[in-house]
Design a protein around this motif. Structure first.
Motif, PDB file in Angstrom:
ATOM      1  N   GLN A 171      24.127  33.066  -3.994  1.00 33.32           N
ATOM      2  CA  GLN A 171      24.904  31.845  -4.170  1.00 33.32           C
ATOM      3  C   GLN A 171      24.055  30.622  -3.881  1.00 33.32           C
ATOM      4  OE1 GLN A 171      27.984  30.996  -1.433  1.00 33.32           O
ATOM      5  NE2 GLN A 171      28.502  29.223  -2.675  1.00 33.32           N
ATOM      6  N   ASN A 214      22.164  29.374  -6.777  1.00 30.16           N
ATOM      7  CA  ASN A 214      22.993  28.992  -7.917  1.00 30.16           C
ATOM      8  C   ASN A 214      22.785  27.510  -8.226  1.00 30.16           C
ATOM      9  OD1 ASN A 214      24.884  28.874  -9.890  1.00 30.16           O
ATOM     10  ND2 ASN A 214      26.643  28.988  -8.526  1.00 30.16           N
ATOM     11  N   ASP A 241      20.531  24.531 -10.815  1.00 30.25           N
ATOM     12  CA  ASP A 241      19.960  24.419 -12.157  1.00 30.25           C
ATOM     13  C   ASP A 241      18.443  24.518 -12.086  1.00 30.25           C
ATOM     14  OD1 ASP A 241      20.103  20.789 -12.596  1.00 30.25           O
ATOM     15  OD2 ASP A 241      19.227  22.063 -11.048  1.00 30.25           O
ATOM     16  N   SER A 242      17.835  24.457 -13.254  1.00 26.92           N
ATOM     17  CA  SER A 242      16.405  24.732 -13.334  1.00 26.92           C
ATOM     18  C   SER A 242      15.594  23.745 -12.517  1.00 26.92           C
ATOM     19  CB  SER A 242      15.964  24.651 -14.779  1.00 26.92           C
ATOM     20  OG  SER A 242      16.318  23.379 -15.301  1.00 26.92           O
ATOM     21  N   ASN A 243      15.982  22.459 -12.586  1.00 30.03           N
ATOM     22  CA  ASN A 243      15.220  21.468 -11.840  1.00 30.03           C
ATOM     23  C   ASN A 243      15.313  21.714 -10.350  1.00 30.03           C
ATOM     24  OD1 ASN A 243      14.724  20.319 -14.284  1.00 30.03           O
ATOM     25  ND2 ASN A 243      16.289  18.732 -14.073  1.00 30.03           N
ATOM     26  N   LEU A 254      15.787  24.566  -8.902  1.00 31.05           N
ATOM     27  CA  LEU A 254      14.987  25.743  -8.558  1.00 31.05           C
ATOM     28  C   LEU A 254      13.523  25.363  -8.436  1.00 31.05           C
ATOM     29  CD1 LEU A 254      15.442  28.802  -8.173  1.00 31.05           C
ATOM     30  CD2 LEU A 254      14.645  29.102 -10.497  1.00 31.05           C
ATOM     31  N   TYR A 255      13.071  24.550  -9.375  1.00 27.62           N
ATOM     32  CA  TYR A 255      11.689  24.100  -9.345  1.00 27.62           C
ATOM     33  C   TYR A 255      11.413  23.318  -8.061  1.00 27.62           C
ATOM     34  CZ  TYR A 255       7.692  21.160 -10.559  1.00 27.62           C
ATOM     35  OH  TYR A 255       6.505  20.489 -10.545  1.00 27.62           O
ATOM     36  N   ASP A 256      12.321  22.389  -7.718  1.00 32.93           N
ATOM     37  CA  ASP A 256      12.112  21.596  -6.511  1.00 32.93           C
ATOM     38  C   ASP A 256      12.100  22.470  -5.263  1.00 32.93           C
ATOM     39  OD1 ASP A 256      14.153  18.912  -7.847  1.00 32.93           O
ATOM     40  OD2 ASP A 256      11.972  19.217  -7.908  1.00 32.93           O
ATOM     41  N   LEU A 261      11.225  25.549  -5.110  1.00 34.69           N
ATOM     42  CA  LEU A 261       9.985  26.329  -5.108  1.00 34.69           C
ATOM     43  C   LEU A 261       8.835  25.493  -4.562  1.00 34.69           C
ATOM     44  CD1 LEU A 261       8.450  28.867  -5.908  1.00 34.69           C
ATOM     45  CD2 LEU A 261       8.342  28.039  -8.234  1.00 34.69           C
ATOM     46  N   THR A 276      13.508  35.876  -8.089  1.00 33.22           N
ATOM     47  CA  THR A 276      14.392  35.380  -9.146  1.00 33.22           C
ATOM     48  C   THR A 276      13.618  35.159 -10.434  1.00 33.22           C
ATOM     49  OG1 THR A 276      15.511  34.163  -7.415  1.00 33.22           O
ATOM     50  CG2 THR A 276      16.079  33.600  -9.669  1.00 33.22           C
ATOM     51  N   ILE A 277      12.460  34.507 -10.318  1.00 35.05           N
ATOM     52  CA  ILE A 277      11.680  34.232 -11.524  1.00 35.05           C
ATOM     53  C   ILE A 277      11.136  35.533 -12.106  1.00 35.05           C
ATOM     54  CG2 ILE A 277       9.719  32.963 -12.462  1.00 35.05           C
ATOM     55  CD1 ILE A 277      10.123  30.871 -10.427  1.00 35.05           C
ATOM     56  N   ILE A 301      13.382  31.043 -22.633  1.00 39.44           N
ATOM     57  CA  ILE A 301      13.909  30.812 -21.284  1.00 39.44           C
ATOM     58  C   ILE A 301      13.132  29.715 -20.579  1.00 39.44           C
ATOM     59  CG2 ILE A 301      14.129  31.821 -18.980  1.00 39.44           C
ATOM     60  CD1 ILE A 301      14.693  34.462 -20.255  1.00 39.44           C
ATOM     61  N   PHE A 302      11.816  29.752 -20.700  1.00 42.60           N
ATOM     62  CA  PHE A 302      11.014  28.769 -19.999  1.00 42.60           C
ATOM     63  C   PHE A 302      10.725  27.548 -20.854  1.00 42.60           C
ATOM     64  CE2 PHE A 302      10.041  30.865 -16.086  1.00 42.60           C
ATOM     65  CZ  PHE A 302      10.223  32.203 -16.364  1.00 42.60           C
TER      66      PHE A 302
END
Lengths: 201, 393
Positions: A130, A133, A135-137, A139-141, A143, A161-162, A177-178
């Protein structure tokens, strides 16, 4: 009897308690405290909170976190505190690479895992799922923040996850996807690849 | 109720996780590399073809060395004489375990001719069109292939990258009908060299001929060895372990023992077998130990706990339930060892006929020119544009 006195004291000290709660990233739900270990509440009521440190995001917002929580997870912060360059009274740790929203999430993660490390594996995994959960941005931040602060278990979680996004997929799917619009191969190279590995496409 | 909620979170999460901007290009190289090393080898090959940036990262020789430290052993299987090898993917195997009946359906589905299940990709083709691949030996991540019985055409290849080098021809055999040929392929750690051996045992009182080739050189060397004169036959293929090659040898009286050729000393040494349980035996490597299997009813396996010490032969139980994390079970003619915790598995063939050959290797992307030491080593690639010209008949 003692419990009654404590309850009265709580209602009197509600504003102070709320301030402490927000520092520990705990939101009261419906007036009750959710899943807190008794020691922390008791200490708060006794008036001696655990040692806290200040983290400053790139947007100059200050977050106050328990020292123990961050030290346990982040190697960078652990090193800073151990070698004495951090003064508890005055200084704050500037984290210019991390914005407020991400920093809040990272603190959330570390706090949850410190306080709930005794929970069973399934609950932790569900919470992690959860947590990611986003968005992509986001997740990037996350990481980049986890990499900067060197938080091993959060990094591994995001890597997992990636990894699942890549595993078992074909090349065209991965590109979609990417969002890799330009793959950078020359037409000959691309054709060579398609000839060598037709089943990958 | 809670599970339902979490499931709906998962579904929403999956939908949301379409990466909207191409941020991947801006991820630092060490993060991307960290992700790649955790992928199975097939996904690494796929990522190599996705975009140029990823291709550069994966083609970096240091990446291949790093990947090798993370790679788990894998299994490739092929039909008898076929030149197609199929890589078995750990995640595709269904490890159903019922009492006395393990099914790992993903493994053997690939070999059924009209199977409707997904073929295991990739198949690695070995470039020997028109010939039967007679012998395949594995050592670390490389295959040694020999075609036709006298082994005129042989090569060493890496099935994952498709690179191979041709080996020089064997010296001719004076009396080919009267000898048995045994082969070996191993690695000499001290000199970092791969070596191929051929042993000829003649029927009538002719001394044993032992030839060795260092992969990368151009000539076969004859080796003088002391061996007992009553040794009449050895197994056709060797087992490599600990810098030595091992064969099963039988002498005139029918006694079976293990013959090990050590690359350091260049001598044969013999070990006795644990017990005399009949003629159907096999030797192989198992979790780093030397293992001997008796194909009786029931099957028994012995491992040499301390290499070289005969007293350390210990039996291991097949069909034992003692450990939930790792198990050894049987399926038709095969034994499977599965270590759930480390995601390692091994499959052995118990039947002595080689209908389906099983090869355990450690997949590697390290280029052959970094592995094979030698002057003028010509490395070819089955995927190179010049490949059609290299067919040999």
């Amino acid at each position: 009897m003692e419990l009654l006195c404590i309850r009265q004291w709580i209602s009197g000290l509600l504003p102070t308690v709320k301030k402490w709660l927000s520092a520990w990233c705990i939101k009261p739900v419906g007036g009750a405290l959710v899943r807190q270990e008794p020691e922390y509440i008791l200490l708060a009521l006794m008036g001696s909170p655990l040692k806290k440190i200040m983290l400053c995001s790139s947007e100059k917002e200050i977050f106050s976190v328990e020292e123990q929580v961050m030290v346990q997870h982040s190697v960078i912060i652990n090193n800073m505190i151990e070698d004495g360059s951090y003064n508890h009274e005055e200084s704050k740790i500037p984290l210019d690479c991390v914005d407020s929203k991400t920093l809040k999430k990272v603190i959330d993660y570390c706090t949850h895992h410190t306080h709930h490390h005794n929970d069973n594996q399934e609950d932790l995994e569900a919470w992690d799922a959860q947590f990611l959960n986003v968005d992509s941005n986001g997740l990037y931040d996350l990481l980049m923040a986890a990499n900067y602060l060197e938080i091993r278990n959060l990094l591994d979680l995001i890597y997992g996850t990636i990894k699942n996004m890549i595993k078992g997929k074909k090349i065209d799917e991965i590109r979609r996807i990417f969002n890799i619009k330009d793959h950078g191969f020359t037409p000959e190279e691309e054709e060579q690849n398609r000839k060598e590995y037709p089943h990958f496409y | 109720m809670i599970k339902f909620l979490f499931q709906s979170f998962f579904v929403r999460w999956m939908r949301k996780l379409q990466i909207r901007r191409s941020y991947v290009a801006s991820l630092p190289a060490d993060i991307i590399t960290d992700i790649f090393v955790r992928l199975p080898i097939k996904s690494v090959l796929i990522c190599r073809c996705v975009c140029k940036h990823w291709n550069t990262l994966i083609s970096n020789p240091n990446f291949a060395k790093l990947l090798l430290t993370y790679t788990l052993p894998a299994v490739m299987i092929r039909r008898k004489h076929s030149r197609f090898f199929h890589l078995v993917e750990y995640d595709r195997i269904e490890w159903h375990e019922r009492r006395n009946n393990t099914l790992f359906s993903g493994v053997f589905e690939v070999l059924k001719p009209n199977s409707s299940s997904i073929k295991l990709d990739p198949k690695f083709e070995i470039p020997l069109l028109g010939t039967k691949v007679y012998a395949v030996l594995v050592c670390n991540g490389l295959f040694y292939l020999s075609c036709s019985n006298n082994g005129d055409i042989s090569l060493v290849c890496n099935p994952i990258t498709g690179e191979f080098i041709r080996l020089p021809k064997h010296p001719p055999i004076l009396k080919p009908c009267e000898c048995e040929i045994s082969r070996g392929f191993g690695f000499h750690p001290k000199t970092n060299q791969y070596k191929v051996m051929r042993i000829l045992i003649f029927k009538h009182d002719h001394p044993m001929v032992v030839e060795m080739l260092r992969v990368g050189s151009t000539t076969w060397i004859n080796i003088e060895v002391d061996y007992p004169k009553n040794l009449i036959s050895i197994s056709r293929f060797s087992v490599y372990l600990n810098g030595a090659l091992h064969w099963l040898g039988k002498d005139v009286d029918g006694n079976v023992s293990i013959w090990a050729f050590n690359f350091d000393t260049e001598r044969f040494q013999s070990f006795s077998i644990p017990s005399d349980q009949g003629p159907k035996v096999g030797i192989h490597e198992f979790s780093g130990f030397f293992c001997m299997t008796y194909y009786n009813e029931p099957i028994t396996m012995w491992i040499m706990k301390r290499y070289g010490i005969e007293e350390s032969w210990t039996p291991i139980l097949v069909n034992s339930d003692r450990n939930i994390n790792s198990s050894i079970t049987m399926f038709h003619d095969y034994i499977a060892y599965h270590d759930r915790e480390n995601k390692e598995y091994k499959i052995f063939r118990t039947d002595c006929s080689d209908n389906i050959q099983i090869l355990c290797l450690v997949p590697t992307l390290i280029p052959l020119k970094d592995i094979i030491i030698g002057d003028n080593v010509e490395v070819h690639n089955i995927y190179s544009l010049n490949y059609p010209k290299l067919r040999f008949y």
